[in-house]
Design a protein around this motif. Structure first.
Motif, PDB file in Angstrom:
ATOM      1  N   ASN A   1      -2.298 -50.393 -42.158  1.00 34.43           N
ATOM      2  CA  ASN A   1      -1.926 -51.455 -43.003  1.00 34.43           C
ATOM      3  C   ASN A   1      -0.720 -51.826 -43.480  1.00 34.43           C
ATOM      4  OD1 ASN A   1      -4.906 -51.112 -43.502  1.00 34.43           O
ATOM      5  ND2 ASN A   1      -4.504 -49.878 -45.494  1.00 34.43           N
TER       6      ASN A   1
ATOM      7  N   GLU B   1       1.725 -54.330 -45.859  1.00 38.72           N
ATOM      8  CA  GLU B   1       1.639 -55.041 -47.126  1.00 38.72           C
ATOM      9  C   GLU B   1       2.757 -55.967 -47.383  1.00 38.72           C
ATOM     10  OE1 GLU B   1       2.842 -51.959 -50.840  1.00 38.72           O
ATOM     11  OE2 GLU B   1       0.887 -51.544 -49.308  1.00 38.72           O
TER      12      GLU B   1
ATOM     13  N   ARG C   1      -1.830 -57.009 -44.882  1.00 39.24           N
ATOM     14  CA  ARG C   1      -2.422 -57.122 -46.308  1.00 39.24           C
ATOM     15  C   ARG C   1      -1.640 -58.098 -47.410  1.00 39.24           C
ATOM     16  NH1 ARG C   1      -2.211 -51.642 -50.259  1.00 39.24           N
ATOM     17  NH2 ARG C   1      -1.066 -52.739 -52.395  1.00 39.24           N
TER      18      ARG C   1
ATOM     19  N   PHE D   1      -6.076 -57.985 -44.907  1.00 39.18           N
ATOM     20  CA  PHE D   1      -6.629 -56.961 -46.035  1.00 39.18           C
ATOM     21  C   PHE D   1      -6.181 -57.648 -47.484  1.00 39.18           C
ATOM     22  CE2 PHE D   1      -5.618 -52.376 -47.932  1.00 39.18           C
ATOM     23  CZ  PHE D   1      -7.002 -52.462 -48.563  1.00 39.18           C
TER      24      PHE D   1
END
Length: 224
Positions: A88, A90, A122, A161
Protein backbone atom coordinates in the motif's frame (compact mmCIF):
# COMPACT_ATOMS: atom_id res chain seq x y z
CA UNK A 1 -1.25 -9.29 10.17
CA UNK A 2 1.44 -7.59 12.22
CA UNK A 3 4.00 -10.32 13.00
CA UNK A 4 4.87 -13.91 12.13
CA UNK A 5 2.42 -15.33 14.67
CA UNK A 6 -0.55 -13.39 13.35
CA UNK A 7 0.49 -14.15 9.77
CA UNK A 8 0.57 -17.88 10.52
CA UNK A 9 -2.85 -17.66 12.17
CA UNK A 10 -4.38 -16.05 9.08
CA UNK A 11 -2.62 -18.54 6.81
CA UNK A 12 -4.03 -21.40 8.90
CA UNK A 13 -7.48 -19.89 8.32
CA UNK A 14 -7.14 -20.57 4.61
CA UNK A 15 -5.90 -17.24 3.27
CA UNK A 16 -4.39 -17.17 -0.21
CA UNK A 17 -2.32 -14.05 0.48
CA UNK A 18 -1.43 -11.80 3.41
CA UNK A 19 -1.24 -8.07 3.98
CA UNK A 20 0.34 -6.20 6.88
CA UNK A 21 -1.23 -3.11 8.44
CA UNK A 22 0.97 -0.17 9.42
CA UNK A 23 -0.93 0.71 12.59
CA UNK A 24 -0.91 -2.86 13.90
CA UNK A 25 2.70 -3.57 12.99
CA UNK A 26 3.95 -0.34 14.56
CA UNK A 27 1.93 -0.76 17.76
CA UNK A 28 3.08 -4.38 18.13
CA UNK A 29 6.63 -3.03 18.23
CA UNK A 30 5.93 -0.17 20.63
CA UNK A 31 5.55 2.68 18.14
CA UNK A 32 2.59 4.81 17.05
CA UNK A 33 1.37 4.73 13.46
CA UNK A 34 2.63 7.27 10.92
CA UNK A 35 6.14 6.09 10.01
CA UNK A 36 7.29 6.30 13.64
CA UNK A 37 8.71 2.78 13.54
CA UNK A 38 12.37 2.83 12.43
CA UNK A 39 12.58 1.96 8.74
CA UNK A 40 15.09 -0.86 9.25
CA UNK A 41 12.88 -2.42 11.91
CA UNK A 42 9.90 -2.17 9.58
CA UNK A 43 11.86 -3.98 6.87
CA UNK A 44 12.97 -6.66 9.33
CA UNK A 45 9.35 -7.24 10.43
CA UNK A 46 8.21 -7.69 6.83
CA UNK A 47 11.17 -9.97 6.09
CA UNK A 48 10.30 -12.15 9.07
CA UNK A 49 6.67 -12.40 8.01
CA UNK A 50 7.65 -13.32 4.45
CA UNK A 51 10.02 -16.01 5.70
CA UNK A 52 7.47 -17.33 8.19
CA UNK A 53 4.70 -18.22 5.74
CA UNK A 54 4.35 -19.80 2.31
CA UNK A 55 2.03 -17.12 0.96
CA UNK A 56 2.48 -13.87 -0.98
CA UNK A 57 2.84 -10.93 1.41
CA UNK A 58 1.94 -7.30 0.77
CA UNK A 59 3.25 -4.60 3.12
CA UNK A 60 1.64 -1.38 4.27
CA UNK A 61 4.38 1.01 3.15
CA UNK A 62 2.58 4.16 4.35
CA UNK A 63 4.23 7.06 2.47
CA UNK A 64 7.37 5.09 1.71
CA UNK A 65 9.33 6.65 4.61
CA UNK A 66 10.48 9.40 2.22
CA UNK A 67 9.17 12.24 0.07
CA UNK A 68 11.70 12.54 -2.74
CA UNK A 69 11.08 10.04 -5.60
CA UNK A 70 14.76 9.05 -5.82
CA UNK A 71 14.86 8.13 -2.15
CA UNK A 72 11.50 6.41 -2.47
CA UNK A 73 12.88 4.25 -5.26
CA UNK A 74 15.69 3.10 -2.96
CA UNK A 75 13.25 2.35 -0.15
CA UNK A 76 10.95 0.42 -2.46
CA UNK A 77 13.88 -1.68 -3.64
CA UNK A 78 14.77 -2.48 -0.03
CA UNK A 79 11.16 -3.53 0.56
CA UNK A 80 11.16 -5.72 -2.55
CA UNK A 81 14.33 -7.40 -1.30
CA UNK A 82 12.46 -8.61 1.81
CA UNK A 83 10.43 -10.85 -0.48
CA UNK A 84 7.22 -8.83 -0.25
CA UNK A 85 5.26 -8.84 -3.52
CA UNK A 86 3.35 -5.61 -3.10
CA UNK A 87 2.55 -2.61 -0.95
CA UNK A 88 0.00 0.00 0.00
CA UNK A 89 1.33 3.46 -0.80
CA UNK A 90 -0.55 6.51 0.42
CA UNK A 91 -0.81 10.07 -0.87
CA UNK A 92 -1.15 11.95 2.41
CA UNK A 93 1.78 14.00 3.67
CA UNK A 94 2.70 11.78 6.60
CA UNK A 95 2.71 14.05 9.63
CA UNK A 96 1.69 16.97 7.43
CA UNK A 97 -1.49 18.96 6.80
CA UNK A 98 -2.77 17.51 3.55
CA UNK A 99 -2.17 15.35 0.50
CA UNK A 100 0.68 15.46 -1.99
CA UNK A 101 -0.35 17.28 -5.17
CA UNK A 102 -1.54 14.84 -7.83
CA UNK A 103 1.36 15.38 -10.26
CA UNK A 104 3.93 14.99 -7.49
CA UNK A 105 2.24 11.88 -6.10
CA UNK A 106 2.14 10.31 -9.55
CA UNK A 107 5.93 10.64 -9.72
CA UNK A 108 6.17 9.07 -6.29
CA UNK A 109 3.99 6.16 -7.42
CA UNK A 110 6.23 5.59 -10.43
CA UNK A 111 9.25 5.45 -8.14
CA UNK A 112 7.62 2.61 -6.19
CA UNK A 113 6.43 0.82 -9.33
CA UNK A 114 9.97 0.63 -10.68
CA UNK A 115 10.86 -1.79 -7.85
CA UNK A 116 8.55 -4.42 -9.33
CA UNK A 117 6.16 -4.34 -6.37
CA UNK A 118 2.41 -4.46 -6.92
CA UNK A 119 1.35 -0.95 -5.91
CA UNK A 120 -1.99 -0.48 -4.17
CA UNK A 121 -2.09 3.30 -4.53
CA UNK A 122 -4.02 4.82 -1.66
CA UNK A 123 -5.80 8.16 -1.50
CA UNK A 124 -6.54 9.60 1.92
CA UNK A 125 -9.14 12.08 0.68
CA UNK A 126 -12.01 10.42 2.52
CA UNK A 127 -10.05 9.00 5.46
CA UNK A 128 -8.80 12.42 6.47
CA UNK A 129 -12.42 13.56 6.80
CA UNK A 130 -13.14 10.59 9.04
CA UNK A 131 -10.07 11.21 11.21
CA UNK A 132 -11.16 14.85 11.58
CA UNK A 133 -14.52 13.68 12.94
CA UNK A 134 -16.40 14.65 9.78
CA UNK A 135 -18.55 12.60 7.42
CA UNK A 136 -16.12 10.72 5.15
CA UNK A 137 -18.80 10.03 2.54
CA UNK A 138 -18.33 13.45 0.98
CA UNK A 139 -19.44 13.25 -2.64
CA UNK A 140 -17.75 16.58 -3.37
CA UNK A 141 -14.44 14.66 -3.21
CA UNK A 142 -15.52 12.20 -5.91
CA UNK A 143 -14.02 14.05 -8.90
CA UNK A 144 -10.62 14.48 -7.25
CA UNK A 145 -10.62 10.84 -6.18
CA UNK A 146 -11.17 9.69 -9.74
CA UNK A 147 -8.60 12.17 -11.05
CA UNK A 148 -6.11 10.66 -8.63
CA UNK A 149 -7.11 7.13 -9.68
CA UNK A 150 -6.38 7.95 -13.32
CA UNK A 151 -3.09 9.69 -12.48
CA UNK A 152 -1.93 6.77 -10.36
CA UNK A 153 -2.96 4.29 -13.05
CA UNK A 154 -0.96 6.19 -15.65
CA UNK A 155 1.98 6.19 -13.21
CA UNK A 156 1.86 2.38 -13.15
CA UNK A 157 -0.17 1.58 -10.01
CA UNK A 158 -2.02 -1.73 -10.00
CA UNK A 159 -4.98 -0.98 -7.73
CA UNK A 160 -6.64 1.94 -5.95
CA UNK A 161 -7.16 1.98 -2.16
CA UNK A 162 -9.81 4.36 -0.80
CA UNK A 163 -10.01 3.93 2.99
CA UNK A 164 -12.66 5.73 5.01
CA UNK A 165 -15.63 5.23 2.70
CA UNK A 166 -18.78 3.75 4.20
CA UNK A 167 -21.63 4.66 1.83
CA UNK A 168 -22.30 1.73 -0.48
CA UNK A 169 -23.50 3.85 -3.41
CA UNK A 170 -20.43 6.08 -3.30
CA UNK A 171 -18.23 2.99 -3.18
CA UNK A 172 -20.07 1.57 -6.20
CA UNK A 173 -19.71 4.83 -8.12
CA UNK A 174 -15.96 4.97 -7.47
CA UNK A 175 -15.59 1.34 -8.54
CA UNK A 176 -17.45 2.12 -11.78
CA UNK A 177 -15.36 5.20 -12.56
CA UNK A 178 -11.93 4.00 -11.47
CA UNK A 179 -9.52 2.67 -14.10
CA UNK A 180 -8.03 0.43 -11.38
CA UNK A 181 -9.50 -2.30 -9.17
CA UNK A 182 -10.73 -0.69 -5.96
CA UNK A 183 -9.96 -1.55 -2.33
CA UNK A 184 -11.67 -0.18 0.82
CA UNK A 185 -11.54 -0.94 4.52
CA UNK A 186 -14.66 -2.95 5.35
CA UNK A 187 -17.40 -0.75 6.81
CA UNK A 188 -19.07 -2.38 9.82
CA UNK A 189 -22.56 -1.96 8.37
CA UNK A 190 -21.97 -3.77 5.04
CA UNK A 191 -21.23 -7.44 4.52
CA UNK A 192 -18.70 -8.80 2.06
CA UNK A 193 -21.37 -9.84 -0.45
CA UNK A 194 -22.75 -6.31 -0.63
CA UNK A 195 -19.29 -4.82 -1.04
CA UNK A 196 -18.20 -7.19 -3.79
CA UNK A 197 -21.58 -6.60 -5.43
CA UNK A 198 -20.72 -2.89 -5.49
CA UNK A 199 -17.65 -3.74 -7.54
CA UNK A 200 -14.88 -3.95 -4.95
CA UNK A 201 -11.87 -6.09 -5.83
CA UNK A 202 -10.27 -6.07 -2.38
CA UNK A 203 -11.52 -5.59 1.17
CA UNK A 204 -9.17 -4.67 4.01
CA UNK A 205 -9.69 -4.75 7.78
CA UNK A 206 -7.36 -1.95 8.84
CA UNK A 207 -6.22 -2.07 12.49
CA UNK A 208 -9.37 -3.81 13.75
CA UNK A 209 -7.90 -7.35 14.09
CA UNK A 210 -5.08 -5.91 16.22
CA UNK A 211 -7.58 -3.98 18.34
CA UNK A 212 -9.79 -7.05 18.77
CA UNK A 213 -6.84 -9.23 19.79
CA UNK A 214 -5.50 -6.71 22.31
CA UNK A 215 -8.96 -6.08 23.79
CA UNK A 216 -9.51 -9.82 24.21
CA UNK A 217 -6.12 -10.24 25.86
CA UNK A 218 -6.81 -7.32 28.19
CA UNK A 219 -10.18 -8.80 29.15
CA UNK A 220 -8.58 -12.17 29.86
CA UNK A 221 -5.94 -10.50 32.05
CA UNK A 222 -8.63 -8.67 34.04
CA UNK A 223 -10.46 -11.94 34.58
CA UNK A 224 -7.45 -13.45 36.34
Amino acid sequence: NWDVGSAKAVAAGGANALASGSHSLAEANGFPDGEKIPFNLFLDCIRRIVQGVDLPVSADFEGGFAVDPARLADHAQYLAETGAVGCNFEDQEVGGPGLHPIEQQAKRVTAIVESGLWVNARTDLFLRKLVAGEDPNDRSLFDEAIERAHAYAEAGANSFFVPGLRALQLIADICAASPLPVNVIKPADHDVAALTGAGLARISWGPRPWSWAMARWSDEAKAW
